[in-house]
Design a protein around this motif. Structure first.
Motif, PDB file in Angstrom:
ATOM      1  N   GLN A  89       0.876  -1.137  -0.176  1.00 29.82           N
ATOM      2  CA  GLN A  89       0.108  -0.030   0.092  1.00 29.82           C
ATOM      3  C   GLN A  89       0.799   1.297   0.052  1.00 29.82           C
ATOM      4  O   GLN A  89       1.805   1.500   0.902  1.00 29.82           O
ATOM      5  N   HIS A  90       0.601   2.106  -1.065  1.00 29.13           N
ATOM      6  CA  HIS A  90       1.895   3.014  -1.163  1.00 29.13           C
ATOM      7  C   HIS A  90       1.849   4.240  -0.423  1.00 29.13           C
ATOM      8  O   HIS A  90       2.986   4.901  -0.162  1.00 29.13           O
ATOM      9  N   PHE A 120      -7.493  -0.369   4.408  1.00 24.19           N
ATOM     10  CA  PHE A 120      -6.758  -1.633   3.991  1.00 24.19           C
ATOM     11  C   PHE A 120      -6.990  -2.121   2.843  1.00 24.19           C
ATOM     12  O   PHE A 120      -8.296  -2.383   2.670  1.00 24.19           O
ATOM     13  N   CYS A 121      -6.180  -2.231   2.037  1.00 24.26           N
ATOM     14  CA  CYS A 121      -6.317  -3.069   0.697  1.00 24.26           C
ATOM     15  C   CYS A 121      -6.080  -4.593   0.943  1.00 24.26           C
ATOM     16  O   CYS A 121      -5.214  -4.767   1.831  1.00 24.26           O
ATOM     17  N   ALA A 122      -6.665  -5.572   0.233  1.00 25.40           N
ATOM     18  CA  ALA A 122      -5.962  -6.809   0.333  1.00 25.40           C
ATOM     19  C   ALA A 122      -6.179  -7.692  -0.985  1.00 25.40           C
ATOM     20  O   ALA A 122      -7.071  -7.016  -1.533  1.00 25.40           O
ATOM     21  N   ALA A 123      -5.693  -8.784  -0.827  1.00 28.49           N
ATOM     22  CA  ALA A 123      -5.768  -9.668  -2.168  1.00 28.49           C
ATOM     23  C   ALA A 123      -6.030 -11.247  -1.691  1.00 28.49           C
ATOM     24  O   ALA A 123      -5.329 -11.501  -0.677  1.00 28.49           O
ATOM     25  N   SER A 124      -6.731 -11.947  -2.594  1.00 24.76           N
ATOM     26  CA  SER A 124      -6.491 -13.258  -2.262  1.00 24.76           C
ATOM     27  C   SER A 124      -7.068 -14.147  -3.748  1.00 24.76           C
ATOM     28  O   SER A 124      -7.261 -13.446  -4.487  1.00 24.76           O
ATOM     29  N   GLN A 130      -0.435  -2.585   4.328  1.00 20.10           N
ATOM     30  CA  GLN A 130       0.149  -1.975   5.546  1.00 20.10           C
ATOM     31  C   GLN A 130      -0.868  -1.112   6.236  1.00 20.10           C
ATOM     32  O   GLN A 130      -0.935  -0.528   7.269  1.00 20.10           O
ATOM     33  N   GLY A 131      -1.770  -0.443   5.171  1.00 12.73           N
ATOM     34  CA  GLY A 131      -2.907   0.443   5.950  1.00 12.73           C
ATOM     35  C   GLY A 131      -2.528   1.910   5.332  1.00 12.73           C
ATOM     36  O   GLY A 131      -1.195   2.276   5.391  1.00 12.73           O
ATOM     37  N   THR A 132      -3.398   2.758   5.101  1.00 11.58           N
ATOM     38  CA  THR A 132      -3.301   4.103   4.784  1.00 11.58           C
ATOM     39  C   THR A 132      -4.216   4.891   5.736  1.00 11.58           C
ATOM     40  O   THR A 132      -5.482   4.722   5.647  1.00 11.58           O
ATOM     41  N   SER A 133      -3.458   5.817   6.402  1.00  6.51           N
ATOM     42  CA  SER A 133      -4.326   6.717   7.279  1.00  6.51           C
ATOM     43  C   SER A 133      -4.898   7.915   6.670  1.00  6.51           C
ATOM     44  O   SER A 133      -4.081   8.685   6.280  1.00  6.51           O
ATOM     45  N   LEU A 134      -6.104   8.244   6.263  1.00  4.77           N
ATOM     46  CA  LEU A 134      -6.797   9.205   5.518  1.00  4.77           C
ATOM     47  C   LEU A 134      -7.193  10.239   6.387  1.00  4.77           C
ATOM     48  O   LEU A 134      -8.154   9.771   7.218  1.00  4.77           O
ATOM     49  N   SER A 135      -6.892  11.316   6.307  1.00  2.98           N
ATOM     50  CA  SER A 135      -7.385  12.347   7.066  1.00  2.98           C
ATOM     51  C   SER A 135      -8.166  13.374   6.309  1.00  2.98           C
ATOM     52  O   SER A 135      -7.724  13.773   5.243  1.00  2.98           O
ATOM     53  N   VAL A 136      -9.409  13.528   6.623  1.00  5.43           N
ATOM     54  CA  VAL A 136     -10.030  14.592   5.675  1.00  5.43           C
ATOM     55  C   VAL A 136     -10.225  16.042   6.602  1.00  5.43           C
ATOM     56  O   VAL A 136     -10.940  15.927   7.571  1.00  5.43           O
ATOM     57  N   VAL A 137      -9.719  17.065   6.187  1.00  4.47           N
ATOM     58  CA  VAL A 137      -9.528  18.336   6.808  1.00  4.47           C
ATOM     59  C   VAL A 137     -10.688  19.265   6.241  1.00  4.47           C
ATOM     60  O   VAL A 137     -11.062  19.415   5.206  1.00  4.47           O
ATOM     61  N   PRO A 138     -11.565  19.805   7.163  1.00  6.32           N
ATOM     62  CA  PRO A 138     -12.798  20.570   6.828  1.00  6.32           C
ATOM     63  C   PRO A 138     -12.198  21.857   6.131  1.00  6.32           C
ATOM     64  O   PRO A 138     -11.072  22.232   6.403  1.00  6.32           O
ATOM     65  N   PRO A 149       1.583  -1.895  13.911  1.00  7.46           N
ATOM     66  CA  PRO A 149       1.927  -0.633  13.212  1.00  7.46           C
ATOM     67  C   PRO A 149       2.869  -1.006  11.931  1.00  7.46           C
ATOM     68  O   PRO A 149       3.852  -1.551  12.034  1.00  7.46           O
ATOM     69  N   GLY A 150       2.535  -0.554  10.686  1.00  6.66           N
ATOM     70  CA  GLY A 150       3.204  -0.618   9.724  1.00  6.66           C
ATOM     71  C   GLY A 150       3.307  -1.820   8.966  1.00  6.66           C
ATOM     72  O   GLY A 150       3.868  -2.154   7.899  1.00  6.66           O
ATOM     73  N   LEU A 151       2.546  -2.520   9.560  1.00  3.70           N
ATOM     74  CA  LEU A 151       2.714  -4.220   8.964  1.00  3.70           C
ATOM     75  C   LEU A 151       1.050  -4.613   8.680  1.00  3.70           C
ATOM     76  O   LEU A 151       0.881  -5.566   7.958  1.00  3.70           O
TER      77      LEU A 151
END
Lengths: 115, 115
Positions: free
Chosen positions: A6-7, A89-93, A107-115, B39-41
């Motif tokens: 996850q980039h 989180f994205c995933a594949a199978s 690994q997850g992407t933390s998205l923040s939406v700022v007002p 975290p990170g994994l």
């Protein structure tokens, strides 16, 4: 075995803009690509998925694109709202070395939406 | 009510102690999972269970064992916990076979700290 990357580890967008989260995978035979959302301190829940027989799927403000040639898929959130802030989180199978049930997560992407 | 319940939600243990994490689901799902999140994994699959007494290792089974004696209940056991097993553990369930949509239903997580 399958690896999912996850980039973007973090992403910040202004409310109303679009957010794009990108993932790549390694197993050419993977056929199922779901996305999960985890709000702060909470569990994961399913948001949208795409299977390898299509290259685009939309559910309300969520669009998933799949490029099998590049082994890449992405989640587009349009007209973002503060409640979209979460870890995605994205995933594949379904690849050659795993069953349909064995999801491999990014690994997850933390998205923040700022007002 | 479709629910995956994990107990306990928080647990502190000393190195070398045994740990039992329990998971229950009320959806009669055949397949159940244990993941850990660091975290990170992202999420890493520890074990998958396809039904009662039908368990299979995931990607990181070392140091863990599981028990599934009833379809609705799946336990994760750490014999002699180690400090590197400090993590958040998620249980999940899904349908299987032709009814499998691929969607996982996650519990709220169990945060384990090993001192």
């Amino acid at each position: 075995g399958e690896k999912v990357e996850q980039h973007e580890s973090t992403l910040s967008v202004r409310e109303g803009d679009s957010a794009v989260i990108n993932c790549t995978y390694t197993d050419t035979a993977s056929s199922y690509f779901p996305w999960y959302k985890q709000e702060a301190g909470k569990s994961l829940h399913f948001v949208i998925d795409i299977r390898s027989n299509v290259d685009r799927k939309q559910s309300q403000r969520l669009i998933v694109l799949l490029d099998k040639k590049a082994k890449r898929f992405s989640l587009h959130i349009t007209a973002t709202q503060p409640e979209d802030s979460a870890i995605y989180f994205c995933a594949a199978s379904g690849g050659a070395s795993s069953s349909f049930s064995k999801l491999v997560f990014g690994q997850g992407t933390s998205l923040s939406v700022v007002p | 009510d479709m629910k995956v319940t994990q107990m306990p939600r928080y647990l502190i243990k000393r190195m070398g102690e045994n740990v039992l994490l329990e998971c229950g689901q009320d959806m009669s799902h055949e397949t159940m999972y244990w993941y850990r999140q660091d975290p990170g994994l992202g999420l890493q699959l520890i074990y998958i269970s396809y039904d009662v007494d039908s368990n299979s290792e995931g990607d990181i089974p070392k140091g863990y064992r599981v028990s599934r004696k009833k379809r609705e209940h799946f336990s994760l056991i750490l014999d002699s916990a180690k400090t590197n097993q400090t993590s958040v553990y998620f249980c999940a369930s899904s349908l299987s076979g032709t009814a499998n949509t691929g969607q996982l239903y996650f519990g709220e997580g169990s945060k384990l700290t090993v001192l």
